[in-house]
Design a protein around this motif. Structure first.
Motif, PDB file in Angstrom:
ATOM      1  N   ALA A 132      -7.252  12.513   6.647  1.00 46.42           N
ATOM      2  CA  ALA A 132      -7.456  13.844   6.072  1.00 46.42           C
ATOM      3  C   ALA A 132      -8.630  13.837   5.099  1.00 46.42           C
ATOM      4  O   ALA A 132      -9.447  14.762   5.080  1.00 46.42           O
ATOM      5  N   GLY A 133      -8.748  12.795   4.295  1.00 43.42           N
ATOM      6  CA  GLY A 133      -9.857  12.684   3.353  1.00 43.42           C
ATOM      7  C   GLY A 133     -11.197  12.587   4.065  1.00 43.42           C
ATOM      8  O   GLY A 133     -12.183  13.222   3.658  1.00 43.42           O
ATOM      9  N   LEU A 134     -11.249  11.795   5.129  1.00 47.81           N
ATOM     10  CA  LEU A 134     -12.491  11.689   5.899  1.00 47.81           C
ATOM     11  C   LEU A 134     -12.850  13.016   6.553  1.00 47.81           C
ATOM     12  O   LEU A 134     -14.014  13.412   6.587  1.00 47.81           O
ATOM     13  N   GLY A 135     -11.852  13.719   7.076  1.00 50.29           N
ATOM     14  CA  GLY A 135     -12.093  15.030   7.693  1.00 50.29           C
ATOM     15  C   GLY A 135     -12.604  16.034   6.675  1.00 50.29           C
ATOM     16  O   GLY A 135     -13.554  16.785   6.941  1.00 50.29           O
ATOM     17  N   LEU A 136     -12.002  16.048   5.498  1.00 51.02           N
ATOM     18  CA  LEU A 136     -12.432  16.962   4.442  1.00 51.02           C
ATOM     19  C   LEU A 136     -13.857  16.636   4.001  1.00 51.02           C
ATOM     20  O   LEU A 136     -14.686  17.540   3.817  1.00 51.02           O
ATOM     21  N   GLY A 137     -14.156  15.359   3.859  1.00 48.86           N
ATOM     22  CA  GLY A 137     -15.511  14.953   3.475  1.00 48.86           C
ATOM     23  C   GLY A 137     -16.541  15.393   4.503  1.00 48.86           C
ATOM     24  O   GLY A 137     -17.620  15.876   4.156  1.00 48.86           O
ATOM     25  N   THR A 138     -16.213  15.235   5.770  1.00 49.77           N
ATOM     26  CA  THR A 138     -17.113  15.656   6.845  1.00 49.77           C
ATOM     27  C   THR A 138     -17.337  17.168   6.795  1.00 49.77           C
ATOM     28  O   THR A 138     -18.474  17.645   6.954  1.00 49.77           O
ATOM     29  N   CYS A 139     -16.272  17.917   6.566  1.00 52.64           N
ATOM     30  CA  CYS A 139     -16.398  19.379   6.472  1.00 52.64           C
ATOM     31  C   CYS A 139     -17.275  19.780   5.294  1.00 52.64           C
ATOM     32  O   CYS A 139     -18.120  20.677   5.414  1.00 52.64           O
ATOM     33  N   LEU A 140     -17.086  19.130   4.159  1.00 52.21           N
ATOM     34  CA  LEU A 140     -17.888  19.457   2.979  1.00 52.21           C
ATOM     35  C   LEU A 140     -19.365  19.149   3.207  1.00 52.21           C
ATOM     36  O   LEU A 140     -20.235  19.913   2.791  1.00 52.21           O
ATOM     37  N   ILE A 141     -19.651  18.048   3.880  1.00 51.79           N
ATOM     38  CA  ILE A 141     -21.039  17.713   4.189  1.00 51.79           C
ATOM     39  C   ILE A 141     -21.625  18.766   5.131  1.00 51.79           C
ATOM     40  O   ILE A 141     -22.758  19.204   4.967  1.00 51.79           O
ATOM     41  N   ARG A 156      29.713 -12.444   7.328  1.00 49.51           N
ATOM     42  CA  ARG A 156      28.978 -11.485   6.514  1.00 49.51           C
ATOM     43  C   ARG A 156      27.571 -11.319   7.100  1.00 49.51           C
ATOM     44  O   ARG A 156      26.845 -12.284   7.251  1.00 49.51           O
ATOM     45  N   VAL A 157      27.232 -10.117   7.447  1.00 53.14           N
ATOM     46  CA  VAL A 157      25.931  -9.823   8.039  1.00 53.14           C
ATOM     47  C   VAL A 157      25.067  -9.187   6.959  1.00 53.14           C
ATOM     48  O   VAL A 157      25.450  -8.212   6.335  1.00 53.14           O
ATOM     49  N   GLU A 158      23.965  -9.817   6.771  1.00 49.64           N
ATOM     50  CA  GLU A 158      23.059  -9.243   5.770  1.00 49.64           C
ATOM     51  C   GLU A 158      22.079  -8.311   6.459  1.00 49.64           C
ATOM     52  O   GLU A 158      21.532  -8.635   7.494  1.00 49.64           O
ATOM     53  N   HIS A 159      21.929  -7.203   5.873  1.00 46.82           N
ATOM     54  CA  HIS A 159      20.952  -6.233   6.381  1.00 46.82           C
ATOM     55  C   HIS A 159      19.716  -6.299   5.516  1.00 46.82           C
ATOM     56  O   HIS A 159      19.789  -6.069   4.320  1.00 46.82           O
ATOM     57  N   ARG A 160      18.672  -6.655   6.145  1.00 46.97           N
ATOM     58  CA  ARG A 160      17.410  -6.656   5.422  1.00 46.97           C
ATOM     59  C   ARG A 160      16.745  -5.299   5.608  1.00 46.97           C
ATOM     60  O   ARG A 160      16.766  -4.758   6.696  1.00 46.97           O
ATOM     61  N   PRO A 161      16.215  -4.798   4.573  1.00 51.66           N
ATOM     62  CA  PRO A 161      15.532  -3.508   4.737  1.00 51.66           C
ATOM     63  C   PRO A 161      14.360  -3.660   5.710  1.00 51.66           C
ATOM     64  O   PRO A 161      13.642  -4.640   5.677  1.00 51.66           O
ATOM     65  N   VAL A 162      14.244  -2.702   6.567  1.00 56.40           N
ATOM     66  CA  VAL A 162      13.173  -2.717   7.552  1.00 56.40           C
ATOM     67  C   VAL A 162      11.883  -2.288   6.853  1.00 56.40           C
ATOM     68  O   VAL A 162      11.845  -1.275   6.175  1.00 56.40           O
ATOM     69  N   ARG A 163      10.908  -3.109   7.014  1.00 51.70           N
ATOM     70  CA  ARG A 163       9.617  -2.752   6.412  1.00 51.70           C
ATOM     71  C   ARG A 163       8.896  -1.784   7.329  1.00 51.70           C
ATOM     72  O   ARG A 163       8.610  -2.088   8.466  1.00 51.70           O
ATOM     73  N   ARG A 164       8.667  -0.655   6.818  1.00 42.74           N
ATOM     74  CA  ARG A 164       7.942   0.346   7.601  1.00 42.74           C
ATOM     75  C   ARG A 164       6.476   0.295   7.246  1.00 42.74           C
ATOM     76  O   ARG A 164       6.105   0.042   6.114  1.00 42.74           O
ATOM     77  N   ARG A 165       5.722   0.539   8.230  1.00 39.57           N
ATOM     78  CA  ARG A 165       4.301   0.679   7.936  1.00 39.57           C
ATOM     79  C   ARG A 165       4.107   1.995   7.213  1.00 39.57           C
ATOM     80  O   ARG A 165       4.903   2.902   7.337  1.00 39.57           O
ATOM     81  N   ARG A 166       3.082   2.090   6.547  1.00 44.35           N
ATOM     82  CA  ARG A 166       2.854   3.277   5.737  1.00 44.35           C
ATOM     83  C   ARG A 166       1.963   4.275   6.472  1.00 44.35           C
ATOM     84  O   ARG A 166       0.751   4.294   6.287  1.00 44.35           O
ATOM     85  N   PRO A 167       2.546   5.128   7.324  1.00 46.01           N
ATOM     86  CA  PRO A 167       1.720   6.105   8.034  1.00 46.01           C
ATOM     87  C   PRO A 167       1.141   7.142   7.084  1.00 46.01           C
ATOM     88  O   PRO A 167       0.153   7.786   7.383  1.00 46.01           O
ATOM     89  N   MET A 168       1.729   7.280   5.942  1.00 42.30           N
ATOM     90  CA  MET A 168       1.250   8.251   4.971  1.00 42.30           C
ATOM     91  C   MET A 168      -0.164   7.877   4.513  1.00 42.30           C
ATOM     92  O   MET A 168      -1.019   8.736   4.385  1.00 42.30           O
ATOM     93  N   ARG A 169      -0.394   6.594   4.287  1.00 38.84           N
ATOM     94  CA  ARG A 169      -1.721   6.160   3.845  1.00 38.84           C
ATOM     95  C   ARG A 169      -2.768   6.462   4.913  1.00 38.84           C
ATOM     96  O   ARG A 169      -3.853   6.928   4.601  1.00 38.84           O
ATOM     97  N   ALA A 170      -2.444   6.181   6.132  1.00 35.56           N
ATOM     98  CA  ALA A 170      -3.386   6.448   7.222  1.00 35.56           C
ATOM     99  C   ALA A 170      -3.661   7.951   7.338  1.00 35.56           C
ATOM    100  O   ALA A 170      -4.807   8.368   7.535  1.00 35.56           O
ATOM    101  N   GLY A 171      -2.625   8.756   7.203  1.00 30.83           N
ATOM    102  CA  GLY A 171      -2.799  10.210   7.282  1.00 30.83           C
ATOM    103  C   GLY A 171      -3.663  10.743   6.160  1.00 30.83           C
ATOM    104  O   GLY A 171      -4.530  11.597   6.371  1.00 30.83           O
TER     105      GLY A 171
END
Length: 152
Positions: free
Chosen positions: A24-33, A5-20
Motif C-alpha cells: 500500500a505504501g509503494l502504491g501510494l508513493g507511485t500515485c503521489l509521484i 500431556r500434549v503441548e500446544h505450541r502457538p503457531v507462528r503466523r507470517r505477518r501478512p499485515m506488513r506485506a500489505g
C-alpha cells in the motif's frame, strides 16, 4: 494408563499485515509521484503557452484590422470554420462598424479536462471612435493555437 500431556505450541503466523502495508505504501508513493508529474506538466503547458496564445490573437486581429480576412480565417479553429464559410466570415468581418485597431489587455491560459484553453481579453477600436472589450477563446489544435469563438 495415564494421560499424555500434549503441548500446544502457538503457531507462528507470517505477518501478512506488513506485506500489505508495504504494498500500500509503494502504491501510494507511485500515485503521489504521478500526481506531482502531472501537476508539473500542467504548470509547464500553462506557463509556456502565454506567448504563443498572444501571438495567435495578435496575428488574427492584425489581419482583421488590415482587411485580410482570408488569412484571419485560417487562424480559426475547426469548430469556428464549421460555423462560418470563408465568404460568410468575410462579410461578417466587413459589416460596419469595422475594426480599425485593437489592444490585447490580458492573456489567461488554463487546463480543463487535461486540455489547455486560453482566453484573450482584447479592446477593439471601431471606425467612428467607438471601442469595446471582448473575450476571445483560443484553443490548442493541431499542434498550434487557434481562435475559437465569436471575437466580435
Amino acid at each position: 494408563m495415564g494421560r499424555q500431556r500434549v503441548e500446544h505450541r502457538p503457531v507462528r503466523r507470517r505477518r501478512p499485515m506488513r506485506a500489505g502495508v508495504l504494498v500500500a505504501g509503494l502504491g501510494l508513493g507511485t500515485c503521489l509521484i504521478g500526481v506531482a508529474g502531472l501537476a508539473a506538466w500542467n504548470a509547464q503547458v500553462v506557463l509556456q503557452a502565454g506567448g504563443p496564445v498572444r501571438e495567435t490573437a495578435d496575428g488574427f486581429f492584425r489581419e482583421v484590422a488590415a482587411g485580410d480576412t482570408d488569412r484571419a480565417y485560417e487562424r480559426l479553429c475547426a469548430e469556428a470554420r464549421g460555423r462560418w464559410s470563408r465568404t460568410g466570415f468575410d462579410s461578417w468581418v466587413r459589416t460596419p462598424p469595422l475594426v480599425s485597431g485593437y489592444e490585447i489587455v490580458d492573456v489567461s491560459v488554463k487546463t480543463r479536462a487535461g486540455r489547455p484553453r486560453a482566453t484573450v481579453v482584447v479592446r477593439l477600436n471601431r471606425d467612428g471612435g467607438g471601442s469595446e472589450e471582448r473575450e476571445l477563446p483560443v484553443v490548442s489544435e493541431d499542434g498550434g493555437w487557434r481562435v475559437c469563438g465569436d471575437p466580435f
